[in-house]
Scaffold this motif. Structure first.
Motif, PDB file in Angstrom:
ATOM      1  N   ASN A 217      50.875  26.114 -40.873  1.00 51.37           N
ATOM      2  CA  ASN A 217      50.868  25.941 -39.263  1.00 51.37           C
ATOM      3  C   ASN A 217      49.429  26.209 -38.970  1.00 51.37           C
ATOM      4  O   ASN A 217      48.951  25.343 -38.198  1.00 51.37           O
ATOM      5  N   PHE A 218      49.057  27.464 -39.381  1.00 46.83           N
ATOM      6  CA  PHE A 218      47.611  27.429 -38.986  1.00 46.83           C
ATOM      7  C   PHE A 218      46.469  26.582 -39.564  1.00 46.83           C
ATOM      8  O   PHE A 218      45.604  25.911 -38.683  1.00 46.83           O
TER       9      PHE A 218
ATOM     10  N   SER B 196      45.082  28.605 -33.897  1.00 46.57           N
ATOM     11  CA  SER B 196      44.333  27.331 -33.962  1.00 46.57           C
ATOM     12  C   SER B 196      43.813  26.787 -32.969  1.00 46.57           C
ATOM     13  O   SER B 196      42.668  26.331 -32.773  1.00 46.57           O
TER      14      SER B 196
ATOM     15  N   MET C  11      48.969  37.961 -40.202  1.00 49.50           N
ATOM     16  CA  MET C  11      50.227  37.046 -40.212  1.00 49.50           C
ATOM     17  C   MET C  11      50.944  37.727 -41.476  1.00 49.50           C
ATOM     18  O   MET C  11      50.582  37.676 -42.532  1.00 49.50           O
TER      19      MET C  11
ATOM     20  N   SER D 286      45.419  36.436 -31.276  1.00 53.07           N
ATOM     21  CA  SER D 286      45.543  35.442 -30.131  1.00 53.07           C
ATOM     22  C   SER D 286      45.057  36.215 -28.849  1.00 53.07           C
ATOM     23  O   SER D 286      44.239  35.791 -28.083  1.00 53.07           O
TER      24      SER D 286
ATOM     25  N   ALA E 228      49.289  26.291 -34.621  1.00 48.83           N
ATOM     26  CA  ALA E 228      49.622  27.755 -34.139  1.00 48.83           C
ATOM     27  C   ALA E 228      48.719  28.116 -32.986  1.00 48.83           C
ATOM     28  O   ALA E 228      47.470  27.525 -32.576  1.00 48.83           O
TER      29      ALA E 228
ATOM     30  N   GLU F 260      48.027  37.457 -34.566  1.00 50.52           N
ATOM     31  CA  GLU F 260      47.072  36.272 -35.137  1.00 50.52           C
ATOM     32  C   GLU F 260      45.872  36.294 -34.589  1.00 50.52           C
ATOM     33  O   GLU F 260      45.132  35.364 -35.027  1.00 50.52           O
TER      34      GLU F 260
ATOM     35  N   MET G  93      53.908  29.849 -41.675  1.00 54.68           N
ATOM     36  CA  MET G  93      53.155  29.973 -40.602  1.00 54.68           C
ATOM     37  C   MET G  93      51.776  29.998 -40.991  1.00 54.68           C
ATOM     38  O   MET G  93      50.635  29.367 -40.225  1.00 54.68           O
TER      39      MET G  93
END
Length: 344
Positions: A83-84, A92, A168, A312, A89, A310, A80
């Protein structure tokens, strides 16, 4: 180290007075009014400036995953992080949408991430199994706190006027729940939830693991650093350091979800003067998050059923903060608009 400052009471009072004069019934914009007033006090300006947000995601692995507390394997943490970096993600995407600075910090991932363009600040390769031993030594916890402080300094030097910490770390709802239980006094049943979606059997194991970790420390007097070392995680400690340094430099802190709030509780246990600098973005679906926010005296802006982490949820709430400032700055007063104010 310099103390955390108090918010500016005079600019807060001036902002409250302005809110009473804007062309609307007093209180009709609800939490957005309160938010504008709070930010006026934190920025030291009657009319706050638009925010320049910075999001820092801290990553770390957890030895307690050996107990079967997560639905995902530990290897997902490193995947992950990649992925960021590659932009795929949720955080991101949300950082781009909000024009927010995004940085990823390896505070303690077990796998080798040396080829990724991130901040490499690994204190150790994953924490200890908190069911049976301290997650970190006190010295490692101090080092992880400093990782977070350094990240806050970088963000602020780059112009950030609002800080968001993301997380994370597969398994990190377990240490977060243990921290919240220890620091608030709430019981395991009220705080420990399903995290990434463990089964009923997995939830029972997870609750027992947290209960065992708490029992291991029963009767011990620990300060905030000690609790963090025993029950936390490397990324959680880094998040706490990020918050402490941001507050010390007078920058507001927008909390995310369960892990973020556990880190804020740990930071508060280290220095209670951080409290006025904390803002709650949302209430997570994770069991116990609402109680953790209540322990900090915080009320969330939104509740959209998030439980991702994250950063988010905080990123999703950013437009509300910007709109609160825009309304406070841009609306006319009754006198400016030639509108009669409330007569009684």
């Amino acid at each position: 180290m310099p103390r955390i400052p108090a918010p500016n009471l005079s600019t807060r009072q001036a902002a409250e007075a302005r809110q009473q004069q804007l062309t609307k019934p007093a209180g009709s914009l609800g939490k957005l009014e309160q938010l504008a007033v709070t930010l006026a006090g934190l920025q030291g300006r009657d009319i706050p400036l638009p925010l320049s947000p910075a999001i820092t995601v801290f990553a770390g692995d957890h030895g307690v995953c050996a107990e079967g507390v997560s639905a995902f394997p530990p290897e997902v943490t490193g995947a992950m992080v990649a992925n960021f970096v590659h932009g795929g993600a949720a955080i991101s995407v949300l950082a781009r949408a909000n024009q927010a600075r995004l940085e990823v910090v390896d505070a303690g991932v077990a796998s080798d991430l040396s080829t990724l363009p991130i901040v490499h600040a690994k204190v150790r390769a994953g924490s200890g199994n908190l069911r049976h031993e301290a997650a970190m030594t006190r010295q490692q916890a101090e080092a992880a706190l400093e990782v977070g402080r350094d990240a806050a300094r970088r963000a602020i030097a780059d112009g950030a006027t609002l800080l968001i910490a993301g997380d994370m770390g597969i398994g990190n709802t377990t240490p977060s729940a243990a921290l919240i239980c220890r620091l608030t006094g709430h019981g395991v049943e009220a705080i420990v939830g399903r995290g990434t979606g463990v089964s009923d059997a997995g939830l029972a194991v997870k609750r027992q693991v947290v209960a065992d970790a708490l029992a291991r420390l029963a009767g011990q007097t620990l300060d905030g650093h000690g609790v963090l070392a025993e029950l936390g995680g490397l990324e959680i400690a880094a998040m706490a350091g990020f918050y402490l340094e941001g507050a010390r430099q007078g920058v507001p802190l927008l909390l995310d979800g369960f892990i973020s709030t556990a880190a804020a509780l740990a930071a508060h246990a280290i220095d209670a003067d951080i409290a006025p600098w904390l803002l709650a973005s949302h209430c997570s679906q994770e069991t116990g998050h609402a109680l953790a926010l209540q322990a900090l005296g915080l009320s969330p802006l939104i509740d959209l059923g998030f439980r991702l982490g994250e950063g988010s949820g905080a990123a999703a709430a950013l437009p509300l903060l910007q709109q609160a400032i825009a309304l406070h700055a841009g609306m006319a007063t009754f006198a400016e608009a030639g509108v009669a104010g409330k007569s009684a």
